[in-house]
Scaffold this active site. Structure first.
Site, short mmCIF file in Angstrom:
data_model
loop_
_atom_site.label_atom_id
_atom_site.label_comp_id
_atom_site.label_asym_id
_atom_site.label_seq_id
_atom_site.Cartn_x
_atom_site.Cartn_y
_atom_site.Cartn_z
N ARG A 154 0.85 -1.21 0.00
CA ARG A 154 0.00 0.00 0.00
C ARG A 154 0.87 1.24 0.00
O ARG A 154 1.94 1.23 0.60
CB ARG A 154 -0.87 0.04 1.27
CG ARG A 154 -1.95 -0.98 1.32
CD ARG A 154 -2.48 -1.13 2.73
NE ARG A 154 -1.43 -1.63 3.63
CZ ARG A 154 -1.57 -1.81 4.93
NH1 ARG A 154 -2.70 -1.51 5.52
NH2 ARG A 154 -0.59 -2.29 5.66
N GLU A 155 0.41 2.28 -0.62
CA GLU A 155 1.10 3.56 -0.51
C GLU A 155 1.00 4.00 0.95
O GLU A 155 0.03 3.69 1.64
CB GLU A 155 0.44 4.61 -1.40
CG GLU A 155 0.68 4.34 -2.86
CD GLU A 155 0.08 5.42 -3.76
OE1 GLU A 155 0.22 6.61 -3.45
OE2 GLU A 155 -0.52 5.03 -4.77
N CYS A 260 -5.41 2.70 -7.27
CA CYS A 260 -5.59 1.25 -7.44
C CYS A 260 -7.04 0.79 -7.37
O CYS A 260 -7.57 0.25 -8.34
CB CYS A 260 -4.77 0.52 -6.40
SG CYS A 260 -3.03 0.95 -6.50
N LYS A 263 -9.50 2.05 -10.18
CA LYS A 263 -9.06 1.53 -11.48
C LYS A 263 -9.22 0.00 -11.57
O LYS A 263 -9.73 -0.52 -12.55
CB LYS A 263 -7.60 1.94 -11.68
CG LYS A 263 -6.86 1.25 -12.78
CD LYS A 263 -5.46 1.82 -12.92
CE LYS A 263 -4.44 1.25 -11.96
NZ LYS A 263 -3.93 -0.07 -12.28
C1 UGA Z 1 -4.33 -0.82 -2.32
C2 UGA Z 1 -4.24 -2.20 -1.65
O1 UGA Z 1 -4.59 -2.08 -0.27
C3 UGA Z 1 -2.85 -2.79 -1.79
O2 UGA Z 1 -2.83 -4.10 -1.24
C4 UGA Z 1 -2.49 -2.85 -3.27
O3 UGA Z 1 -1.18 -3.36 -3.48
C5 UGA Z 1 -2.58 -1.44 -3.86
O4 UGA Z 1 -3.92 -0.94 -3.68
C6 UGA Z 1 -2.26 -1.55 -5.33
O5 UGA Z 1 -3.00 -2.24 -6.06
O6 UGA Z 1 -1.21 -1.04 -5.75
P1 UGA Z 1 -3.56 1.68 -1.66
O7 UGA Z 1 -4.39 2.10 -2.83
O8 UGA Z 1 -2.18 2.19 -1.54
O9 UGA Z 1 -3.44 0.06 -1.62
O10 UGA Z 1 -4.32 2.13 -0.34
P2 UGA Z 1 -5.32 1.44 0.72
O11 UGA Z 1 -4.70 1.50 2.05
O12 UGA Z 1 -5.79 0.13 0.26
O13 UGA Z 1 -6.55 2.48 0.69
C7 UGA Z 1 -7.36 2.65 -0.46
C8 UGA Z 1 -8.49 3.60 -0.15
O14 UGA Z 1 -9.45 3.00 0.73
C9 UGA Z 1 -8.05 4.90 0.55
O15 UGA Z 1 -8.77 5.99 0.01
C10 UGA Z 1 -8.43 4.67 1.99
O16 UGA Z 1 -8.62 5.85 2.71
C11 UGA Z 1 -9.70 3.86 1.84
N1 UGA Z 1 -10.04 3.03 3.00
C12 UGA Z 1 -9.23 2.06 3.43
C13 UGA Z 1 -11.25 3.26 3.67
O17 UGA Z 1 -12.05 4.16 3.29
N2 UGA Z 1 -11.59 2.48 4.74
C14 UGA Z 1 -10.77 1.49 5.18
O18 UGA Z 1 -11.14 0.81 6.16
C15 UGA Z 1 -9.56 1.27 4.51
#
Ligand code: UGA
Length: 428
Positions: A154-155, A260, A263
């Protein structure tokens, strides 16, 4: 082993540095001169906690080098990781142009057996396409194997995630390639899923889509709970403790963003349609996500008297989540667009992101300046520093004391005690 990483975005750079940590010699290849220059100087061209120290350590120790020279890089390395972007195409499917270009170049310059690994998120069937594209590029026949090895970092926590993965997925039909890949990952202490490339590619989309589904599930449930005066955080805790459900990705908010989830969910929906097996569940996930900002903004509007014309609003946080400077598909920016459409006057703050100002949009350096004169404050991103603000100092700076917490991250009771009118996402 000599490893080449093609594409020095956050996945490529992190992967390269993690392999340095594991004792490999790494080359990072990118066509963007500015990125290469920065990386050669040991400087990251994006914000990712902890990664800059590791970069300067391995650049200094010459464990990693960065180059624009494709021919030399392909010839000199044994394992090539493709980490280039796969942006969303016009129909929602993944655009493989960069992957195709890289595969052609690899074919063209390949001088001996190599393993080509796709780490970019790519649709099912891409390993076969990469094989075809490499062969198209080859002037003479040289053996190679293609492996799908998706990344799950994750970022914001890229380094931690990449060093401590829950699992490693290796998709290949070649036993030689699988054995070499396992050898490369020998210092990682997690299960390795060995499968074919198609399943491996699907695992990546399924993982991201499932996590997005958890978020949309809790967000839609939050709307119901809001009407029923139920605190959604208690519901998340209550169901998350069931080990079959798990506590993660059940935090209600303004919806998911980033480069991610939006998309990848769309790409899987598109893939399903093309195969005549629509995934209606994911279509709903997208719909709920799009509606979530509207739900939140309606709440804000209703609380502020039905319209936002000339209302002075402070928005804290611009990135799509904390600990990154990435604003792609950021829920906070979607919200700001809607606030501007409602003719509100907006001041914004973010610890790392800088955005262009507009007639009704100003960015300020400090939270104090941002909230001064505001009717309402909105938490757009869950940066830790917003958790620890001195609210007693901020309150007198505001004209009205409304706080709308789009991330359910602040202490409702403590803020209430200070005289704030606090509204979260179904945070009763
Ligand atoms: C996501 C996946 O979690 C990674 O495993 C994956 O490698 C990555 O995409 C990718 O395909 O490259 P990322 O997009 O960096 O990672 O961030 P996340 O931590 O997954 O969060 C995504 C979104 O969901 C954010 O806007 C975050 O705020 C939101 N989110 C997350 C929520 O609204 N509630 C939650 O409980 C968790």
């Amino acid at each position: 082993m000599r490893i080449l990483i093609v594409g020095t975005g956050y996945v490529g750079t992190t992967t390269g540095l993690v392999f340095c940590e594991m004792g490999h010699q790494v080359t990072g290849l990118d066509l963007d001169e500015n990125k290469i220059k920065a990386l050669q100087a040991g400087k990251l061209h994006f914000y990712e906690p902890g990664l800059d120290e590791l970069l300067s350590k391995h650049v200094t120790a010459q464990h990693i080098e960065f180059t624009k020279k494709t021919k030399k890089a392909v010839k000199e390395n044994d394992i090539i990781f493709i980490c280039v972007g796969t942006p969303q195409g016009a129909d929602g499917s993944a655009d493989l142009t960069y992957v195709k270009n890289v595969a052609h170049s690899i074919g063209k310059y390949m001088n001996k057996y190599k393993i080509i690994v796709t780490k970019s998120t790519v649709p099912v069937g891409t390993a076969e396409l990469v094989t075809k594209w490499i062969k198209e590029g080859q002037e003479k026949q040289v053996p190679f194997d293609v492996v799908s090895n998706p990344e799950f970092l994750r970022e914001g926590s890229a380094l931690q995630d990449a060093l401590n993965p829950d699992r490693i997925v290796i998709g290949s039909t070649s036993e030689t390639a699988r054995a070499i890949m396992k050898e490369m990952y020998r210092n990682f202490h997690c299960p390795i899923v060995e499968t074919n490339p198609n399943a491996s590619e699907m695992i990546k989309y399924a993982a991201n889509s499932f996590l997005a589904m958890k978020i949309s599930f809790i967000n839609e449930l939050a709307r119901l709970c809001d009407g029923l005066n139920i605190n959604i955080n208690d519901v998340s805790t209550g169901i998350g403790l069931d080990t079959r459900i798990g506590p993660q990705f059940l935090r209600a908010g303004m919806g998911y963003g980033g480069s991610c989830f939006p998309k990848d969910v769309n790409a899987l929906i598109q893939m399903a349609k093309e195969n005549g097996k629509p995934l209606s569940i994911l279509e709903s996930v997208v719909q709920v996500n799009e509606e979530q900002t509207i739900f939140f903004i309606e709440k804000i509007k209703e609380t502020l008297g039905g319209n936002l014309l000339n209302k002075k609003i402070a928005v804290l946080g611009l990135s799509f989540k904390a600990n990154t400077d990435d604003i792609r598909e950021s829920p906070s920016l979607h919200l700001i667009d809607r606030l501007l459409a409602e003719k509100a006057q907006i001041k914004v703050h973010d610890p790392v992101v800088k955005i262009a100002a507009g007639p009704s949009l100003v960015q300020l350096q400090s939270v104090e300046e941002t909230v001064t004169g505001a009717d309402a404050l909105i938490i757009g991103t869950d940066w830790d520093e917003y958790k620890n603000l001195d609210w007693a100092i901020l309150k007198p700076l505001m004209i009205q004391s409304f706080i709308f917490d789009g991330r359910n991250m602040l202490e409702k009771e403590a803020l209430g005690n200070l005289g704030f009118h606090y509204i979260g996402i179904s945070n009763h």
